[in-house]
Design an enzyme around this catalytic site. Structure first.
Site, PDB file in Angstrom:
ATOM      1  CB  SER A 137     -34.706  90.471 -23.247  1.00 48.21           C
ATOM      2  OG  SER A 137     -34.761  89.062 -23.140  1.00 48.21           O
ATOM      3  CE1 TYR A 150     -32.329  89.532 -28.049  1.00 51.48           C
ATOM      4  CE2 TYR A 150     -32.366  88.225 -26.037  1.00 51.48           C
ATOM      5  CZ  TYR A 150     -33.013  89.012 -26.970  1.00 51.48           C
ATOM      6  OH  TYR A 150     -34.353  89.293 -26.820  1.00 51.48           O
TER       7      TYR A 150
END
Length: 262
Positions: A137, A150
């Site tokens: 990501s 995350y």
């Protein structure tokens, strides 16, 4: 037909980027093995793909389950050529707001899923020389607010990518990471709905706010990210390994301190 005579295992294949990747592979002549925790979404993706798709529900972080997935793949198709480690989830909260359970969950869903899947698939991939694409990501390169789990795990996926590329290149195995920015997926839609409620707008308005300072000025579609994944998985990228490819509409090209001068 870049994927003729090619078998691709995709984790997190029931929705979003994973589903779009499966459709792209089959459209280019390949076979796909779709895995994820929930069988129903996997079936929805697989049904239009016919015999080119094999559904094997499994938790990608479970070693025994993924060993079984690889064995079933070899039994059905006789080979495994590409792994797309796409399974993932949230890791919400700043460091002080992240308890042990939340931290462990973020590691499991974002990092352990990729590690276990790749580890169990490596023997099969090494037979002919295979390709691994890990879906990280933009949070694997930069930190967003209050998503410590995350951000940490998506950064770790890049380290895993480089480690696999270095250790298994001699066996003909390539490993690369893709770092999407905002993508219109079910998970992102939920985040946009939260932002929309705060800003007094709708989902499309929230995506507009979130991408206001992105050079291309919009989020990606799952199909656009799937195109990058399939390129890296294909023989077109035969010399590419250990790379980190952003698919972020130019987000990572922006120098934040200069936005005020626009």
């Amino acid at each position: 037909m870049r994927f003729a005579d090619t078998v691709v295992l995709i984790t997190g294949a029931g929705t979003g980027i994973g589903a779009a990747t499966a459709r792209r592979v089959v459209a280019e002549g390949g076979k796909v093995v779709l895995t994820g925790r929930r069988e129903a979404p996997l079936r929805e993706v697989a049904d239009p793909l016919g015999d080119a798709a094999l559904v094997l529900p499994a938790n990608a972080a479970d070693s025994a389950a993924m060993k079984g997935v690889v064995a079933a793949t070899l039994e059905r198709f006789g080979r495994l050529d590409v792994v797309v480690a796409n399974a993932g989830g949230h890791g919400l909260g700043s460091a002080l707001d992240t308890d042990d359970a939340s931290w462990a969950q973020a590691i499991e869903v974002n990092l352990t899923t990729a590690f276990v899947t790749i580890r169990e698939a490596l023997p099969a991939l090494s037979v002919r020389g295979g390709s691994i694409v890990l879906v990280s990501s933009l949070a694997g390169l930069f930190a967003g607010p209050a998503v410590a789990g995350y951000v940490t795990t998506k950064h770790a996926l890049i380290g895993l990518t480089r480690s696999i590329a270095r250790d298994y290149g001699k066996h003909g195995v390539r490993a690369n990471a893709v770092c999407p920015g905002w993508v219109r997926t079910p998970m992102a839609d939920l985040q946009m709905d939260e932002l929309a409620a705060i800003k007094g707008t709708d989902r499309d308005g929230a995506y507009g706010i979130a991408t206001e300072n992105v050079p291309l000025g919009r989020p990606a579609t799952s199909e656009e990210v799937a195109a990058v994944i399939t390129f890296l998985g294909s023989s077109d990228a035969a010399i590419v390994s250990g790379a980190v490819v952003t698919a972020d509409a130019g987000s990572s090209a922006v120098d934040l301190p200069t936005i005020a001068f626009d």
